[in-house]
Design an enzyme around this catalytic site. Structure first.
Site, PDB file in Angstrom:
ATOM      1  N   SER A  56      27.514  20.360 -18.096  1.00  0.00           N
ATOM      2  CA  SER A  56      27.065  21.716 -18.416  1.00  0.00           C
ATOM      3  C   SER A  56      25.718  22.004 -17.771  1.00  0.00           C
ATOM      4  O   SER A  56      25.466  23.134 -17.329  1.00  0.00           O
ATOM      5  CB  SER A  56      26.991  21.934 -19.925  1.00  0.00           C
ATOM      6  OG  SER A  56      26.127  20.996 -20.537  1.00  0.00           O
ATOM      7  N   GLU A  57      24.832  20.986 -17.685  1.00  0.00           N
ATOM      8  CA  GLU A  57      23.568  21.141 -16.965  1.00  0.00           C
ATOM      9  C   GLU A  57      23.165  19.844 -16.280  1.00  0.00           C
ATOM     10  O   GLU A  57      23.426  18.747 -16.785  1.00  0.00           O
ATOM     11  CB  GLU A  57      22.421  21.572 -17.895  1.00  0.00           C
ATOM     12  CG  GLU A  57      22.432  23.026 -18.299  1.00  0.00           C
ATOM     13  CD  GLU A  57      23.114  23.263 -19.617  1.00  0.00           C
ATOM     14  OE1 GLU A  57      23.326  24.432 -19.975  1.00  0.00           O
ATOM     15  OE2 GLU A  57      23.454  22.257 -20.292  1.00  0.00           O
ATOM     16  N   THR A  58      22.525  20.001 -15.138  1.00  0.00           N
ATOM     17  CA  THR A  58      21.853  18.919 -14.416  1.00  0.00           C
ATOM     18  C   THR A  58      20.426  19.390 -14.170  1.00  0.00           C
ATOM     19  O   THR A  58      20.204  20.549 -13.807  1.00  0.00           O
ATOM     20  CB  THR A  58      22.548  18.629 -13.079  1.00  0.00           C
ATOM     21  OG1 THR A  58      23.889  18.209 -13.328  1.00  0.00           O
ATOM     22  CG2 THR A  58      21.814  17.551 -12.296  1.00  0.00           C
TER      23      THR A  58
END
Length: 297
Positions: A47-49
């Protein structure tokens, strides 16, 4: 030329590793350009990096850029805590004892350490961030509420309250009567594919936790986010500010996905008045660094 950069994957908002929400963290990311960051985030497919860089503000310990598989975000909650955990684990030392100051697209964000602090993943460290100010508040348009009810597969009358709770990602939120209703949802967002919607309801009286919350994000490629700090932060600001929730409580999230997320909400003054909203809400949970290594980028 590509170079080896330290890399971590951190589980956030669960005391049991691999039961919360993972974030990929590229440390020592100075020198990477926008296209490289976006490509790495698309490849990790989380979902996020995030990418940890040298700060440009002298008040900050580091600067953070946050990417979904499709776009950059000015702020997000579980990436904030996970990145702080990775930075500390890699030897980062905050300028202020017990407090970290993160610079990001939303400005400066205070992060505090709550312990226990141990290098062992079996003893996760608890971190909490001061909720940033909301960028958009107020009730949703009634036509949008109707669209949300149809997408959720419920009658409009089952939505008891609704509000914009946007602190960067674009969140809207609706309240149902019970956690049971929230967990029973099988939504279809084909009519509103860009929705960023939180849906929450109360656990039965006497339960350990106050609410169950779900975060639907069909437009960013993950469908439903397991445990969401930014949403919990702005929902807490709404509910506590309106007198609809106690000053301190806990929320469960990820249950419908087989996760065991727990988000802790407290209200007290932030170390920096520029990073907190009214009321001053802290959003916390356990973090575990589950993967340590390097990435060539």
């Amino acid at each position: 030329m590509p170079q080896l950069r330290r890399f971590a994957q951190v589980d956030v908002f669960s005391a049991v590793p691999f039961r919360g929400n993972p974030v990929a963290v590229v440390l020592e990311a100075d020198g990477l350009d926008d296209e490289q960051m976006a490509r790495i985030a698309n490849w990790t497919n989380l979902s996020e990096t995030t990418f940890v860089l040298s700060p440009t503000d002298p008040a900050a310990d580091y600067r953070l850029r946050i990417f979904t598989p499709r776009r950059e975000l000015p702020f997000a909650g579980h990436p904030t805590l996970g990145s702080a955990a990775a930075w500390l684990d890699a030897g980062g030392t905050p300028a202020r004892d017990g407090r970290i100051v993160q610079e990001c697209g939303a400005g400066l964000v205070d992060i505090r350490r709550g312990g226990p602090a141990s290098p062992s993943a079996e003893t996760p460290e608890t971190l909490a961030f001061a909720a940033p100010k909301r960028l958009r508040t107020g009730e949703l348009d009634e036509a949008y509420v109707d669209d949300i009810a149809r997408a959720l597969g419920i009658d409009r009358s089952e939505i008891l309250d609704h509000q914009w709770v946007d602190n960067g990602p674009g969140w809207a939120a609706v309240r149902l009567a019970s956690a049971e209703q929230v967990l029973a949802l099988t939504p279809d967002f084909s009519a509103i594919p860009d929705a960023k919607l939180g849906v929450f309801g109360a656990h039965p009286e006497g339960s350990e936790h106050e609410y169950e919350i779900r975060a639907f994000v069909p437009g960013v490629g993950v469908g439903e986010d397991p445990v969401t700090g930014s949403l919990n932060a702005s929902v807490a600001q709404w509910l506590i500010g309106a007198g609809l929730a106690p000053d301190s409580y806990t929320t469960t999230q990820g249950t419908a996905l087989g996760r065991a997320g727990v988000v802790s909400i407290t209200t007290e003054e932030s170390a920096s008045a520029t990073t907190s909203a009214d009321p001053a809400v802290w959003v916390g949970g356990a973090t575990s660094v589950c993967i340590r290594g390097t990435v060539t980028a």
